[in-house]
Design an enzyme around this catalytic site. Structure first.
Site, mmCIF file in Angstrom:
data_model
loop_
_atom_site.group_PDB
_atom_site.id
_atom_site.type_symbol
_atom_site.label_atom_id
_atom_site.label_comp_id
_atom_site.label_asym_id
_atom_site.label_seq_id
_atom_site.Cartn_x
_atom_site.Cartn_y
_atom_site.Cartn_z
ATOM 1 N N ARG A 126 0.842 -1.192 0.000
ATOM 2 C CA ARG A 126 0.000 0.000 0.000
ATOM 3 C C ARG A 126 0.882 1.248 0.000
ATOM 4 O O ARG A 126 1.939 1.272 0.642
ATOM 5 C CB ARG A 126 -0.882 0.039 1.261
ATOM 6 N N HIS A 167 -0.664 -0.371 -9.958
ATOM 7 C CA HIS A 167 -1.371 -1.280 -9.037
ATOM 8 C C HIS A 167 -1.835 -2.551 -9.768
ATOM 9 O O HIS A 167 -3.038 -2.847 -9.826
ATOM 10 C CB HIS A 167 -2.561 -0.570 -8.374
#
Ligand code: OXD
Length: 312
Positions: free
Chosen positions: A228, A276
Site C-alpha cells: 500500500r 497497481h
C-alpha cells in the site's frame, strides 16, 4: 440463494458468467444504490459502504482483493454496517501469490543484475559490462509473512538469495531468517540490499518504509513496494534516492491512485512505476474458492472470517 455483487470497477459480466456456471441455481445481481434487499452472500470491492448495510439472509461478505483495508474502513466508518455481525472472508491467494512472486522475482533480477543500467546504456549504444551483485550477497528482506509474503520469500530463497522475513509474530520456513515486531525491524533491514513490502495496511504498519529503515539498509539498496502507498513516506524515499542510499525503487501502489499527474515519482529517473497491477484478482480462481466456501457452509461448516480488530 441470492448473491449480490458490489464490486466497483470489476467486469461484472465476467464474474456473473463464472458464478452462474458454477452455481446454476443461484440468483445473482449487481448492487445499485438503494439496494437493501435480501442476499445470502455479498461480494464486495471498493463499492459505496451502503452496500454493507444489514440485509435479510446475509451470511458472509467476501473481500474481492488481496488487501482487506478498504473493506474494513468502510465497515468501521460507515454507521450501521454489518461490522461484527457476519464474517468477512478473504480469498486465500486465488492466484495472487503467483503474480506477486513473478513481480518480485522480476525486480530482484532487474536490480541485482543491473538490467536497468544495461537498458540505459543500450539507448546510447554503450557496450560496457557494469558491476553486478552476486545473488549470494544480495540479501533481500520481505516485509510480511502472510499468504503473499511467504511464497515470495520462498521463491527468492529458492533462487539463491539470502532472505529474511519480517512480521508481527515470528514465522518463517526453514532457511529464511525470521524477525518479529517493531523491536527487530532495524535488525531485519540491517545491511539488506533489497526490501520487498507485502505487509497489511494497519495503523502499526503505516509509514514503515521511511528514512530509518532506508538508513539501516546497505548503501545503494533497492525498494519494491507491492502492498500500500500508506506504508511509504514519499519524501523519505525521494531523499534517499537523491542521496544514493537507495539506488532505485519499484512502486506498484501509491497514497493516491491513480498517481496524480504532477507527482514527483512520475518522472524520477530511478523509480519504476506500475499502476497497481502486481496481483490482480483472477475471476476463475476466485469463483472456485468462493463456491468451495459456500458449498462447505451449506454442508454445515462454519465460515471463519478475518479478525476485524487486528485488521488482516
Ligand atoms: C489489493 C488488490 O488489495 O489489488 O491491492 O487486490
Amino acid at each position: 440463494m441470492d448473491i449480490l455483487l458490489a464490486m466497483k470497477g470489476a467486469d461484472l459480466g465476467a464474474w456473473m458468467h463464472a458464478l452462474q456456471t458454477a452455481l446454476p441455481d443461484a440468483r445473482l445481481r449487481a448492487w445499485q444504490p438503494g439496494d437493501t434487499a435480501r442476499a445470502d452472500y455479498l461480494l464486495y470491492w471498493k463499492e459505496h459502504p451502503s452496500a454493507l448495510l444489514p440485509r435479510d439472509g446475509l451470511k458472509a461478505v467476501f473481500n474481492m482483493g488481496a488487501g482487506v483495508d478498504a473493506l474494513l474502513d468502510a465497515l468501521r466508518n460507515h454507521p450501521g454496517t454489518v461490522a461484527g455481525q457476519v464474517p468477512v472472508l478473504r480469498l486465500e491467494d486465488a492466484g495472487m501469490a503467483r503474480q506477486m512472486v513473478q513481480y518480485a522475482l522480476y525486480y530482484a533480477f532487474r536490480y541485482q543484475r543491473r538490467f536497468y543500467r544495461y537498458e540505459a546504456q543500450a539507448r546510447d549504444r554503450i557496450w560496457q559490462p557494469v558491476d553486478e551483485d552476486d545473488a549470494a550477497s544480495f540479501t533481500i528482506g520481505v516485509l510480511g509473512a502472510g499468504q503473499l509474503g511467504l511464497p515470495v520469500a520462498q521463491a527468492l530463497a529458492g533462487l539463491g538469495f539470502p532472505v529474511r522475513i519480517y512480521s508481527r509474530s515470528r514465522k518463517a520456513p526453514d532457511g529464511i531468517a525470521a524477525y518479529a515486531g517493531p523491536g527487530e525491524l532495524l535488525a531485519f533491514a540491517s545491511g539488506a540490499k533489497m526490501l520487498v513490502n507485502l505487509l497489511p495496511n494497519t495503523p502499526e504498519t503505516q509509514n514503515i518504509l521511511g528514512r530509518h529503515l532506508f538508513a539501516a539498509m546497505a548503501r545503494g539498496g533497492y525498494l519494491v513496494n507491492l502492498a500500500r502507498g500508506q506504508h511509504l513516506v514519499d519524501a523519505d524515499l525521494l531523499a534517499a534516492l537523491d542521496d544514493g542510499q537507495i539506488s532505485r525503487a519499484a512502486l506498484d501502489v501509491f497514497r493516491e491512485e491513480p498517481l496524480p499527474a504532477d507527482h514527483r515519482f512520475w518522472n524520477h529517473p530511478h523509480i519504476d512505476i506500475t499502476p497497481h497491477v502486481s496481483a490482480q484478482t483472477l475471476v476463475q480462481e476466485s469463483v472456485t474458492q468462493i463456491v468451495d466456501r459456500i458449498s462447505a457452509h451449506l454442508r454445515g461448516e462454519p465460515l471463519v472470517g478475518i479478525d476485524l480488530a487486528r485488521g488482516y
